[in-house]
Enzyme design. Structure first.
Site, short mmCIF file in Angstrom:
data_model
loop_
_atom_site.label_atom_id
_atom_site.label_comp_id
_atom_site.label_asym_id
_atom_site.label_seq_id
_atom_site.Cartn_x
_atom_site.Cartn_y
_atom_site.Cartn_z
N THR A 133 0.82 -1.21 0.00
CA THR A 133 0.00 0.00 0.00
C THR A 133 0.85 1.25 0.00
O THR A 133 2.00 1.24 0.45
CB THR A 133 -0.92 0.01 1.25
N ASP A 134 0.28 2.36 -0.47
CA ASP A 134 0.99 3.64 -0.39
C ASP A 134 1.04 4.16 1.04
O ASP A 134 1.82 5.08 1.35
CB ASP A 134 0.35 4.68 -1.31
N GLU A 135 0.26 3.59 1.94
CA GLU A 135 0.23 4.07 3.32
C GLU A 135 1.54 3.85 4.06
O GLU A 135 1.80 4.47 5.09
CB GLU A 135 -0.94 3.45 4.08
N TYR A 167 -1.84 -0.61 11.02
CA TYR A 167 -1.96 -1.27 9.72
C TYR A 167 -0.78 -0.95 8.82
O TYR A 167 -0.11 -1.85 8.30
CB TYR A 167 -3.27 -0.86 9.03
N LYS A 171 2.30 -3.37 7.29
CA LYS A 171 2.58 -3.54 5.87
C LYS A 171 4.01 -3.11 5.53
O LYS A 171 4.69 -3.74 4.72
CB LYS A 171 1.57 -2.76 5.02
#
Length: 360
Positions: A133-135, A167, A171
């Site tokens: 993810t970009d997060e 989260y 990741k």
């Protein structure tokens, strides 16, 4: 070509499986634990294909993973299995640590063992594709914080990691594990980091399906803070096409960012959904009258935005859907698939807000 897809009954995973079966000649082994967000009904359209197999397996279960690798001998692993909802990670981070970190480690080890025993030509074909993810990159400057003539930065493949939530931290950890297995063991890996996905078959805890279903039910549409948080939106079927292209054509050792070129404030997204519903399912009052503003999420990142030029230039991929076309398709899908929605809402989740604070 045999592709092992972990998390293939989830939102993005099921789109990947459908894309492979419908648009390629490859075989798919769908490995999914079937947690609350996994739904085999999302795969009914391809379930009878002779190139599709389902295995209900937890990626933390090393023995079962070993059996799957030995039985199917996949050429490519596409690793999508993950806990993925920020709000849930705030309420209960333990599952995110277990699945996203320990599960990725367990899968990497079984993939490495499988790869090490392959013949030279099969080794050259094998790839471990980790979907992220970009997060993991954290927060970008918001237009409200910039001078009008100042260019806004984007996430690139070289952006330093700075995760904000349990989260995104889990990741980021899994991304680091994949790179470490590539560096230390020479496992051929590739990583993709994507922006916010939306589209059909999305479990309704996320913003767009939650707003659609709450609007139709006549419930309030809660917006965190001022609703000025910015996300880049990517239609899930565009993402699935990009992922298969990376898995089959991407260069081992590389990272590719996948974005939709659609930066929108959350309030804009909700207002656009309301306008679409006003048009195709009108009622006496405007759907936007259901919007309310609530306390913001703890540690909420203000802006994500992806520079997807690398995947365009190197693999000739770019999204087909505009945000407007993709969002209308999404709203229509939820209107036309009431039974699917009722099935996923028959469990513990009832469209309530999660992630208000940490539970004792």
């Amino acid at each position: 070509m045999k592709i092992l897809v972990t998390g293939g009954a989830g939102f993005i995973g099921s789109a990947v499986v459908r894309h492979i079966i419908n648009n390629t000649s490859y075989s798919v082994i769908n490995l999914d634990k079937l947690t609350y967000a996994g739904n085999l009904k999302s795969l009914e359209s391809i379930a009878d294909s002779g190139r599709y197999t389902f295995e209900q397996v937890d990626i933390c279960d090393a023995l079962e993973l070993k059996r799957v690798f030995e039985q199917y001998k996949p050429n490519i692993v596409m690793h999508l299995a993950a806990e993925s909802h920020v709000d849930r990670s705030i309420d209960g981070p333990g599952e995110f640590i277990k699945t996203n970190i320990v599960g990725t480690y367990t899968l990497l080890e079984q993939a490495r063992h499988h790869w090490s025993q392959l013949e030279a030509d099969e080794k050259a074909l094998f790839k471990f594709h980790h979907i992220s993810t970009d997060e993991v990159y954290g927060d970008l400057p918001h237009p409200d914080e910039q001078q009008a003539d100042e260019p806004l930065p984007l996430f690139t493949e070289e952006t330093a990691y700075n995760p904000s939530s349990p989260y995104s931290a889990s990741k980021a950890s899994s991304d680091h594990l994949v790179r470490a297995w590539a560096r230390t063991y020479n496992l051929p890996t590739v990583i993709t980091n994507c922006s916010n996905n939306y589209g059909p078959y999305h479990f309704p805890e996320k913003l767009i399906p939650l707003v659609i279903l709450n609007a139709l039910a006549g419930k309030s549409l809660p917006i965190y803070g001022k609703g000025n948080q910015i996300r880049d939106w990517l239609y899930v079927e565009d993402h699935a096409e990009a992922l298969v292209k990376v898995a089959t054509e991407g260069v081992a050792g590389q990272t590719y960012n996948i974005g939709g070129h659609n930066e929108k404030q959350n309030i804009e997204v909700v207002q656009q959904i309301c306008l679409i519903l006003d048009e195709i399912k009108p009622k006496p009052t405007k759907y936007s009258e259901q919007i309310i503003f609530v306390e913001d999420r703890p540690g909420h990142d203000m802006r994500y935005a992806i520079d997807a030029s690398k995947i365009k230039n190197e693999l000739d991929w770019q999204p087909k859907e505009t945000f407007e076309s993709g969002l209308k398709k999404t709203v229509l899908w939820y209107l036309e698939n009431e039974q699917w929605c009722n099935n996923v809402l028959s469990g513990e989740y009832k469209l309530e807000r999660l992630g208000v604070g940490v539970k004792d």
